[in-house]
Design an enzyme around this catalytic site. Structure first.
Site, PDB file in Angstrom:
ATOM      1  N   CYS A 178      35.086   4.843  52.242  1.00 57.74           N
ATOM      2  CA  CYS A 178      35.295   4.163  52.200  1.00 57.74           C
ATOM      3  C   CYS A 178      34.144   3.785  50.613  1.00 57.74           C
ATOM      4  O   CYS A 178      34.940   2.653  49.405  1.00 57.74           O
ATOM      5  CB  CYS A 178      34.437   2.381  52.717  1.00 57.74           C
ATOM      6  SG  CYS A 178      35.704   3.007  54.371  1.00 57.74           S
ATOM      7  N   ALA A 187      41.877  10.686  72.144  1.00 59.18           N
ATOM      8  CA  ALA A 187      42.211  10.576  70.238  1.00 59.18           C
ATOM      9  C   ALA A 187      41.435   9.397  69.929  1.00 59.18           C
ATOM     10  O   ALA A 187      42.117   7.951  70.941  1.00 59.18           O
ATOM     11  CB  ALA A 187      44.281  10.555  70.131  1.00 59.18           C
ATOM     12  N   LYS A 200      35.299 -30.388  55.374  1.00 58.18           N
ATOM     13  CA  LYS A 200      36.855 -29.964  56.136  1.00 58.18           C
ATOM     14  C   LYS A 200      36.926 -28.358  55.128  1.00 58.18           C
ATOM     15  O   LYS A 200      37.310 -27.870  54.142  1.00 58.18           O
ATOM     16  CB  LYS A 200      37.908 -30.105  55.745  1.00 58.18           C
ATOM     17  CG  LYS A 200      38.107 -31.601  56.709  1.00 58.18           C
ATOM     18  CD  LYS A 200      39.323 -33.095  56.455  1.00 58.18           C
ATOM     19  CE  LYS A 200      39.286 -33.346  54.821  1.00 58.18           C
ATOM     20  NZ  LYS A 200      40.404 -34.545  54.757  1.00 58.18           N
TER      21      LYS A 200
HETATM   22  P1  FAD Z   1      37.637  10.599  59.234  1.00 60.38           P
HETATM   23  O1  FAD Z   1      36.843   9.397  59.209  1.00 60.38           O
HETATM   24  O2  FAD Z   1      39.373  11.074  57.742  1.00 60.38           O
HETATM   25  O3  FAD Z   1      37.638  11.491  59.728  1.00 60.38           O
HETATM   26  C1  FAD Z   1      38.333  13.171  60.508  1.00 60.38           C
HETATM   27  C2  FAD Z   1      37.874  14.027  60.183  1.00 60.38           C
HETATM   28  O4  FAD Z   1      38.177  14.990  60.507  1.00 60.38           O
HETATM   29  C3  FAD Z   1      38.091  14.490  58.187  1.00 60.38           C
HETATM   30  O5  FAD Z   1      36.421  15.023  58.099  1.00 60.38           O
HETATM   31  C4  FAD Z   1      39.211  15.506  58.265  1.00 60.38           C
HETATM   32  O6  FAD Z   1      37.801  16.835  57.308  1.00 60.38           O
HETATM   33  C5  FAD Z   1      38.056  16.357  60.018  1.00 60.38           C
HETATM   34  N1  FAD Z   1      39.661  17.756  60.578  1.00 60.38           N
HETATM   35  C6  FAD Z   1      40.742  16.887  60.751  1.00 60.38           C
HETATM   36  N2  FAD Z   1      41.155  18.187  61.444  1.00 60.38           N
HETATM   37  C7  FAD Z   1      40.360  18.450  61.788  1.00 60.38           C
HETATM   38  C8  FAD Z   1      39.844  19.980  63.048  1.00 60.38           C
HETATM   39  N3  FAD Z   1      41.290  20.638  63.028  1.00 60.38           N
HETATM   40  N4  FAD Z   1      39.079  20.744  62.661  1.00 60.38           N
HETATM   41  C9  FAD Z   1      37.845  20.321  62.266  1.00 60.38           C
HETATM   42  N5  FAD Z   1      37.851  19.174  61.529  1.00 60.38           N
HETATM   43  C10 FAD Z   1      39.188  18.302  61.537  1.00 60.38           C
HETATM   44  N6  FAD Z   1      39.018   1.712  55.660  1.00 60.38           N
HETATM   45  C11 FAD Z   1      38.455   0.840  55.969  1.00 60.38           C
HETATM   46  O7  FAD Z   1      38.113  -0.301  56.735  1.00 60.38           O
HETATM   47  N7  FAD Z   1      38.046   0.284  54.870  1.00 60.38           N
HETATM   48  C12 FAD Z   1      38.090   0.903  53.459  1.00 60.38           C
HETATM   49  O8  FAD Z   1      37.390  -0.332  52.704  1.00 60.38           O
HETATM   50  C13 FAD Z   1      38.796   1.977  53.263  1.00 60.38           C
HETATM   51  N8  FAD Z   1      38.026   2.390  52.412  1.00 60.38           N
HETATM   52  C14 FAD Z   1      39.089   4.163  52.012  1.00 60.38           C
HETATM   53  C15 FAD Z   1      38.445   4.866  50.978  1.00 60.38           C
HETATM   54  C16 FAD Z   1      38.728   5.772  51.060  1.00 60.38           C
HETATM   55  C17 FAD Z   1      39.112   6.404  49.776  1.00 60.38           C
HETATM   56  C18 FAD Z   1      39.742   6.546  51.870  1.00 60.38           C
HETATM   57  C19 FAD Z   1      39.813   8.445  51.708  1.00 60.38           C
HETATM   58  C20 FAD Z   1      39.751   6.075  53.125  1.00 60.38           C
HETATM   59  C21 FAD Z   1      38.985   4.601  53.110  1.00 60.38           C
HETATM   60  N9  FAD Z   1      39.115   3.644  54.980  1.00 60.38           N
HETATM   61  C22 FAD Z   1      38.935   2.667  54.637  1.00 60.38           C
HETATM   62  C23 FAD Z   1      39.950   4.170  55.303  1.00 60.38           C
HETATM   63  C24 FAD Z   1      38.703   4.521  56.561  1.00 60.38           C
HETATM   64  O9  FAD Z   1      38.335   5.612  55.812  1.00 60.38           O
HETATM   65  C25 FAD Z   1      39.417   6.069  58.131  1.00 60.38           C
HETATM   66  O10 FAD Z   1      40.160   5.008  58.323  1.00 60.38           O
HETATM   67  C26 FAD Z   1      38.552   5.964  59.162  1.00 60.38           C
HETATM   68  O11 FAD Z   1      37.582   7.590  58.168  1.00 60.38           O
HETATM   69  C27 FAD Z   1      39.269   7.404  59.831  1.00 60.38           C
HETATM   70  O12 FAD Z   1      38.514   7.644  60.614  1.00 60.38           O
HETATM   71  P2  FAD Z   1      38.873   9.059  61.471  1.00 60.38           P
HETATM   72  O13 FAD Z   1      37.689   9.699  62.081  1.00 60.38           O
HETATM   73  O14 FAD Z   1      39.690   8.722  62.073  1.00 60.38           O
HETATM   74  O15 FAD Z   1      39.409  10.515  60.187  1.00 60.38           O
END
Ligand code: FAD
Length: 562
Positions: free
Chosen positions: A42, A280, A434
């Site tokens: 973020c 997941a 309010k």
């Molecule tokens: P991620 O945090 O994306 O992590 C997933 C990780 O899994 C990645 O690093 C990837 O490399 C790894 N991965 C994938 N496949 C494999 C594999 N097969 N083997 C090993 N590793 C793997 N959300 C907000 O609420 N507010 C914000 O202000 C906001 N700003 C954002 C700004 C940007 C530029 C971005 C890109 C996102 C933003 N988000 C924001 C969204 C938020 O970052 C995501 O919702 C959150 O990070 C999701 O978490 P996650 O663990 O699902 O995935």
């Protein structure tokens, strides 16, 4: 218990830390295909803009710090390439030397996130077209800017990340264009709320193009890049693609986990997939939209972190549940704050909800205390019950706290009557006696109770052609002279009591003022004198801004969905 976690950022790192806090004896392996774990996705746009100065600030944990604190076996540059559910092993590719090995698990947590959508456009694969998801993406953009000193950038997609990038590239001195295919920026807003954001974007000198899609990307003879839309060519030095994300679930699909039609993983409320030993979390899963009860994909950091914790709880025998999400989100765009929670009108219509909406303009704190600024609010509610369904807010101060209060209200099924009763802290520098959230409650309950009836900006075209209704403008003569509804008659509010005889009681009266407040007072006066009358929600101010916006953007006039 041995748990393997795929993905080492928001959901994955959160799950790992919770697992350790709950079970000192657990074996925990965290796999991350990228070079970093637990980084601040973020924060990436703000690093690119220079607001966050040090790259290290983005790295919240390193493999070493995570090991020292939590004794978690973190393996970066380690990609999970296959899951064998029968044998309960993950095949891992070591990206440093391209070797592969297996790791067994008792429980597996998937948190691979989502990936940026790359549209199928001719010419999209070129070195000056970027997406932004992680630190390597950020480095690529930084290096490109350092090497080529681009003077202009086009951001394709005007969502939260697109606008954050537009701001931050502008702050780096680039000329910025935002190209958005839909009729408005920020998909969680409705058109009528987004108009204020559009005006602000333009006021910053950013070129905003709405209702047009990039159809092809080509080279221009002078070395620049051209984005072609149906109506124009946009010349630029670099392109940021930010048209949304899609769940990164190839692994889950390959091993036969149950997926939704959009490919997101289906879990139960314990974040458990169709395989009881695989959980997941995060951007790769479907959740329940708590307002509609329907499945939804809501890729945000808060839900991902909470779900990671919940998966860990369940692995350790704590039966915590993730009830669902309401998509609360916020954006800083220069000095402007835009926030939304719950559902917008598009979603309300799609769910078949019987809803209405109110528009309010409220001050961030008491008007007599210096520095108060306007907050524009739109609140959706269910007609029969008054249940709050969604809110959209735009302003310069105090937007975040009002949206947070409304988020809490929506999450807990509050009605407008509950909003009226909320006792929110007040002193002149912070709010009014309010609060704007209380005011939203008052406005809605007035409608539900039949104390006032309302009409909307989109009813005006029809009403101004209808000879059987009166359009009454209760602003001052000077205000009305600056612009008014076609066929409206002007009787300023303060002289209305004495001039009621000028109105035809047999016709319904549609009242308008600048913001909806004086017309509300006029409606109370008129209805108590036997008139059938209606108040324009959001007033002439909203009608005028929406109408001007439609005129500015020809592509929006041909029936494009607003
Ligand atoms: P991620 O945090 O994306 O992590 C997933 C990780 O899994 C990645 O690093 C990837 O490399 C790894 N991965 C994938 N496949 C494999 C594999 N097969 N083997 C090993 N590793 C793997 N959300 C907000 O609420 N507010 C914000 O202000 C906001 N700003 C954002 C700004 C940007 C530029 C971005 C890109 C996102 C933003 N988000 C924001 C969204 C938020 O970052 C995501 O919702 C959150 O990070 C999701 O978490 P996650 O663990 O699902 O995935």
């Amino acid at each position: 218990m041995k748990t393997v976690i795929i993905g080492g950022v928001a959901g994955g790192a959160s799950a790992a830390a919770r697992l350790r806090r709950l079970d000192e004896s657990a074996e925990i392996i965290l796999l991350e295909k990228g070079p970093y774990i637990s980084f601040a996705n973020c924060g990436l746009p703000y690093y690119l803009g220079g607001e966050i100065k040090e790259r290290e600030e983005l790295l919240l944990q390193t493999p070493e710090s995570f090991y020292n604190r939590f004794k978690i076996d973190v393996r970066v540059l380690s990609e999970a390439v296959k899951i064998d559910r029968q044998r309960k092993v993950v095949h891992i590719k070591n990206l440093k030397d391209n070797t592969e090995y297996e790791e067994s698990y008792d429980k597996l947590i998937l948190s691979p996130g989502a990936k940026p959508i790359i549209p199928n456009i001719k010419g999209i694969n070129r070195k000056n077209v970027f997406t932004l998801r992680n630190i390597p993406d950020t480095d690529k953009i930084t290096e490109y800017i350092a090497e080529y000193s681009p003077r202009s950038a086009a951001v394709i997609g005007g969502g939260y990340i697109g606008l954050e990038m537009a701001e931050n590239l502008y702050l780096r001195g680039l000329e910025v264009t935002v190209l958005e295919k839909a009729s408005h920026v920020i998909g969680s807003l409705d058109f009528d709320t987004a108009v204020e954001v559009h005006n602000y974007i333009r006021s910053k000198g950013i070129n905003l193009i709405l209702g047009e899609a990039a159809e092809e990307i080509t080279d221009s003879p002078d070395g620049k890049t051209i984005i072609k839309t149906a109506n124009r060519e946009i010349k630029t030095d670099m392109i940021i693609l930010s048209i949304g994300v899609t769940p990164d679930t190839a692994l889950a699909e390959d091993c036969g986990l149950e997926l939704a039609p959009n490919n997101a993983v289906i879990t139960n409320e314990h974040m458990q997939t169709s395989d009881k030993d695989i959980y997941a979390v995060g951007d790769c899963v479907m959740v329940k939209n708590l307002v509609t009860g329907e499945p939804a994909h809501i890729p945000l950091a808060g839900p991902a972190n909470k779900q990671g914790r919940i998966a860990a709880d369940n692995i350790c025998g704590i039966k915590s549940v993730y009830k669902g999400s309401i998509g609360s989100a916020i954006l800083k765009f220069f000095d402007l704050t835009v926030a939304a929670c719950g559902i917008n009108e598009r979603a309300a219509k799609a769910s078949g909800l019987d809803y209405d909406k109110v528009f309010l303009y409220a001050l961030s704190h008491a008007g007599y205390y210096p520095g108060a600024r306007n907050i524009s609010m739109k609140v959706l509610f269910e007609n029969k019950t008054g249940r709050i369904l969604g809110a959209q807010l735009v302003g310069f101060k105090g937007v975040d706290k009002r949206c947070d209060v409304l988020s809490a209200a929506i999450r807990h099924g509050f009605t407008a009557y509950d909003l009226e009763e909320l006792e929110l802290c007040y002193a002149p520098p912070f709010s009014s006696a309010k609060d704007p959230v209380n005011m939203a409650g008052f406005v809605i309950t007035n409608i539900i109770e039949g104390i006032v009836k309302q009409y909307h900006w989109h009813d005006i075209d029809r009403l101004s052609k209808d000879e059987n209704v009166t359009l009454l403008d209760v602003r001052t003569e000077r205000e009305a002279a600056r612009g008014c509804l076609e066929r409206s008659i002007n009787i300023p509010l303060d002289s209305l009591r004495d001039r009621l005889n000028e109105l035809d009681k047999s016709k319904p009266v549609y009242v308008v003022c600048q913001s909806g407040l004086r017309s509300y007072i006029a409606c109370r006066l008129l209805s108590q004198n036997g008139f059938d009358c209606y108040n324009l929600a959001g007033g002439y101010r909203l009608y005028e801004s929406v109408t001007k916006e439609k005129e500015k953007t020809p592509s929006l006039q041909n029936g494009t969905e607003l």
